[in-house]
Design an enzyme around this catalytic site. Sequence first.
Site, short mmCIF file in Angstrom:
data_model
loop_
_atom_site.label_atom_id
_atom_site.label_comp_id
_atom_site.label_asym_id
_atom_site.label_seq_id
_atom_site.Cartn_x
_atom_site.Cartn_y
_atom_site.Cartn_z
N ASP A 140 -17.41 6.85 -1.42
CA ASP A 140 -16.15 6.74 -0.68
C ASP A 140 -15.91 8.09 -0.01
OD1 ASP A 140 -13.63 6.02 0.28
OD2 ASP A 140 -12.65 6.10 -1.69
N ARG B 15 -13.39 -8.80 1.21
CA ARG B 15 -12.00 -8.44 0.94
C ARG B 15 -11.11 -9.67 1.10
NH1 ARG B 15 -10.03 -3.32 1.34
NH2 ARG B 15 -8.16 -4.40 0.63
N CYS C 65 -16.44 1.46 0.61
CA CYS C 65 -15.24 0.66 0.89
C CYS C 65 -14.81 0.75 2.34
CB CYS C 65 -14.09 1.10 -0.02
SG CYS C 65 -13.71 2.85 0.14
N GLN D 110 -10.07 -3.94 -3.42
CA GLN D 110 -11.39 -3.44 -3.04
C GLN D 110 -12.39 -3.69 -4.17
OE1 GLN D 110 -12.23 -1.83 0.04
NE2 GLN D 110 -14.23 -2.38 -0.78
N HIS E 138 -7.37 0.73 -6.40
CA HIS E 138 -7.58 -0.15 -5.22
C HIS E 138 -8.21 -1.45 -5.73
CE1 HIS E 138 -7.79 -1.34 -1.20
NE2 HIS E 138 -8.65 -0.48 -0.68
N ARG F 141 0.89 -1.18 0.00
CA ARG F 141 0.00 0.00 0.00
C ARG F 141 0.91 1.22 0.00
NH1 ARG F 141 -5.30 1.35 3.61
NH2 ARG F 141 -6.10 -0.04 2.02
N1 CP Z 1 -11.29 -0.32 2.43
C1 CP Z 1 -10.02 -0.33 2.86
O1 CP Z 1 -9.06 -0.53 2.12
O2 CP Z 1 -9.90 -0.14 4.21
P1 CP Z 1 -8.51 0.09 4.97
O3 CP Z 1 -7.97 1.40 4.53
O4 CP Z 1 -8.89 0.07 6.44
O5 CP Z 1 -7.57 -1.02 4.62
N1 NVA Z 2 -10.06 6.56 -1.39
C1 NVA Z 2 -9.67 6.16 -0.06
C2 NVA Z 2 -9.87 4.69 0.11
C3 NVA Z 2 -9.52 4.17 1.47
C4 NVA Z 2 -9.72 2.70 1.58
C5 NVA Z 2 -8.22 6.56 0.19
O1 NVA Z 2 -7.40 6.38 -0.72
O2 NVA Z 2 -7.92 7.02 1.28
#
Ligand code: CP
Ligand code: NVA
Length: 303
Positions: free
Chosen positions: A221, A288, A260, A130, A127, A100
């Site tokens: 989101d 997930r 998400c 997701q 993502h 990430r």
């Molecule tokens: N939806 C998602 O990726 O959640 P986190 O940021 O908690 O991993």
């Molecule tokens: N769009 C959000 C998703 C978090 C899971 C971000 O990137 O923070």
Amino acid sequence: MKHLLSIKELSQKQLLDLLALAKEIKAKPAQYNQALAGKSVVMLFEKPSLRTRVSFDIGINKLGGHCLYLDQQNGALGKREPVSDFASNISCWADAIVARTFSHSTIECLAEHGTVPVINALSDLYHPCQGLADFLTLSEKFDDISQVKLAYVGDGNNVAHSLMYGAAILGASLTVMCPPGHFPDGQVVCEAQALAKQHGGTLTLTSNVEDIADHHAIYTDTWISMGDDVDLADIEAKFKPYQVNQAMMDKAGAQYFMHCLPAYRGVEASANVVDGEGSLILQQAENRMHAQNAVLVTLLKNK
Ligand code: CP
Ligand code: NVA
């Protein structure tokens, strides 16, 4: 399939196979409890996470594998040593990398310089894990996913991009509704439009909230993603008409609400919708793990 960096790299068959395998693993976990026996997965996180971190860790454990979490206390990626050295060194010991990162190019660099599969656990652009979980969730609600009319309302961000590719490849119908100035990336729009055309789907972009009519599900989101440097008051003013609330759900005739998570109740969606009867948020969160396990089993098969 060598890596999972973005859903756009998947053929329709690969995407459908992943969804089918995720359902199979979810239904018969005991049959897969040694699928990753003897395998180790390194997870590199530059940003916070609840769902992604926990679902990968526990999911890998359920497949009989071992997972090692590295946060930024080990030094930010690329600061103490080049990202390429992270990739080549980790490849000496681990069988896969889950990452990430802020910049998608960091994930591409890991894939380029490592010799093991790399899974994108969220970047500024995509993502995919997701998106896979979300289409798994929809496929549990609709027999024919190509008939689904989904609306994504809010910021044209990483989650929106992955939904756009996924819906397009599956031949589904997706409306992306954003305030002016907050549309998805132009290149992603072009690529998703081309994929939708190829697979008989439709992708509509609009700022007009009246276009919400006639959708099965509405997805939203956070209005401010991790790493965004924006003014909260300015964003709230621009996005206010795009809050997903009961009036919007009624106007759409939508049965389902998706997010998400993490969700900010009273901001991008009203609390009664987030926690309402048609909310799929916990099914998405659970899925997930099953979707990611399908990715891991597919990438590490025969390795
Ligand atoms: N939806 C998602 O990726 O959640 P986190 O940021 O908690 O991993
Ligand atoms: N769009 C959000 C998703 C978090 C899971 C971000 O990137 O923070």
